[in-house]
Design a protein around this motif. Sequence first.
Motif, PDB file in Angstrom:
ATOM      1  N   ARG A 127     -13.086  -5.856  32.240  1.00 27.66           N
ATOM      2  CA  ARG A 127     -13.430  -6.093  33.637  1.00 27.66           C
ATOM      3  C   ARG A 127     -14.868  -5.603  33.807  1.00 27.66           C
ATOM      4  NH1 ARG A 127      -9.682  -8.803  32.914  1.00 27.66           N
ATOM      5  NH2 ARG A 127      -7.752  -8.940  34.119  1.00 27.66           N
ATOM      6  N   TYR A 128     -15.713  -6.495  34.324  1.00 26.53           N
ATOM      7  CA  TYR A 128     -17.162  -6.289  34.356  1.00 26.53           C
ATOM      8  C   TYR A 128     -17.621  -6.223  35.804  1.00 26.53           C
ATOM      9  CZ  TYR A 128     -22.098  -7.559  33.300  1.00 26.53           C
ATOM     10  OH  TYR A 128     -23.460  -7.615  33.183  1.00 26.53           O
TER      11      TYR A 128
ATOM     12  N   ALA B 209     -20.897 -10.191  28.115  1.00 22.95           N
ATOM     13  CA  ALA B 209     -19.992 -10.523  27.013  1.00 22.95           C
ATOM     14  C   ALA B 209     -20.607 -10.153  25.672  1.00 22.95           C
ATOM     15  CB  ALA B 209     -19.651 -12.014  27.051  1.00 22.95           C
TER      16      ALA B 209
ATOM     17  N   ALA C 182     -18.474  -1.578  32.842  1.00 23.57           N
ATOM     18  CA  ALA C 182     -17.308  -2.354  32.408  1.00 23.57           C
ATOM     19  C   ALA C 182     -16.217  -1.413  31.930  1.00 23.57           C
ATOM     20  CB  ALA C 182     -17.680  -3.323  31.287  1.00 23.57           C
TER      21      ALA C 182
ATOM     22  N   HIS D   5     -10.957 -12.074  30.382  1.00 24.85           N
ATOM     23  CA  HIS D   5     -11.494 -11.668  31.678  1.00 24.85           C
ATOM     24  C   HIS D   5     -10.564 -12.177  32.783  1.00 24.85           C
ATOM     25  CE1 HIS D   5     -12.973 -15.767  32.242  1.00 24.85           C
ATOM     26  NE2 HIS D   5     -13.647 -15.701  31.109  1.00 24.85           N
TER      27      HIS D   5
ATOM     28  N   THR E  58      -9.433  -6.983  26.415  1.00 27.11           N
ATOM     29  CA  THR E  58      -9.602  -7.354  27.819  1.00 27.11           C
ATOM     30  C   THR E  58     -10.728  -6.530  28.431  1.00 27.11           C
ATOM     31  OG1 THR E  58      -7.276  -7.949  28.061  1.00 27.11           O
ATOM     32  CG2 THR E  58      -8.449  -7.414  30.073  1.00 27.11           C
TER      33      THR E  58
ATOM     34  N   SER F   6     -15.336 -13.594  36.549  1.00 30.11           N
ATOM     35  CA  SER F   6     -15.003 -13.893  35.157  1.00 30.11           C
ATOM     36  C   SER F   6     -15.720 -12.877  34.273  1.00 30.11           C
ATOM     37  CB  SER F   6     -15.358 -15.348  34.801  1.00 30.11           C
ATOM     38  OG  SER F   6     -16.715 -15.646  35.103  1.00 30.11           O
ATOM     39  N   LEU F   7     -16.812 -13.283  33.615  1.00 25.99           N
ATOM     40  CA  LEU F   7     -17.576 -12.345  32.800  1.00 25.99           C
ATOM     41  C   LEU F   7     -18.965 -12.912  32.577  1.00 25.99           C
ATOM     42  CD1 LEU F   7     -17.709  -9.754  31.120  1.00 25.99           C
ATOM     43  CD2 LEU F   7     -16.692 -11.004  29.206  1.00 25.99           C
TER      44      LEU F   7
END
Length: 368
Positions: A268-269, A284, A254, A315, A266, A278-279
Amino acid sequence: MRQTAIPFHFLRGGSSRGAYFHRDDLPAQRHVLAKVLTAAFGSGHMLNIDGIGGGASVTTKAAILSPSAEPDIDVDYFFAQVSVEERLVDFKPTCGNILAGVGPAAIEMGIVPVADGETRVRIRAVNTGARVDAVVQTPCGAVRYDGDTSIDGVPGTAAPVRLHFMNIVGDITGALLPTGQAREEIDGIEVTCIDVAMPLCVARAEDFGLTGRETAEELDANHAFYERMEPIRLEAERRMGIGDSPTSVTPKFAVVSAAAGEGDFTARYFTPFHCHPSLAVTGAQCLAACALTPGSVADGLVAAESSPADVVIEHPMGAISVHMEFKRRGSSLDIHSAGLVRTARLIARGELFVPGSVWSSSYQAIKK
């Protein structure tokens, strides 16, 4: 052609979707189970055209449920991540989004008796050993799927499923910071290797020349980023003691940056070969823990100093809030639990079929 019929429930859990099976309806041998799942989902084709997969990692997931032998657990949840374009299955990770459907599925299957009003389902995530309590809405003794709760990444609203995660620290590696460091350098990039609900290698977006606000599509088109990221992820896998397999999806990766909206930060995964739309729920929790850990690459992104704290992570499709209960001890962090609200919906149930050459069972094989 002779095929084998397998009972299944098909649910959306959180922002993922997958097949939910009873353990008794699947082969016991792990290598045979992998063949059954890749056949069922249609692995080996980008559209999963010959199976029920949807051509994305968030739609090629399986939950295998069984009554638990432990007195304080209702159902054992074994997760399988099925590959889209390769005929592979990873049994190492777990999935918090699919877990949102475990309570409803266990009730629908008759594994857990239903109560009037709400049903509490005590779940053991077999892959990691985590304990999760799910509270499912069951008015009049039936699972309710419609409601007013919305989650980013899923259209419309549905009934809430409240998830309370415990024993999530060091599920795979045995430690919050498996390398013993809150921050270290791999191939010129500062990272934090952390294990909360899901082993994760976290870096700052700016160190890759990113803003952190790119869309999932933009990131997936950025091949130079993946070429730079993947060797770092694999070295993190080695340092974290997880193994040394280029096909494993753990640890995930991430990147984090300052919030663009009203969230705390913010993210990004990566799953890890594509950007999550999304996530992930497990991701999370790990990212929230990373932001609360003194000295991590995400240190300073969350203002919360005292517990409990609601950590809001932005996300690509909105945001997710994680309710964290923790205690700081100098430079260390003790995490007690993490809570989230998700939704789930039963989409279909019945039988799916795999070729008899993949797996044949005398009571399930039929002529087709």
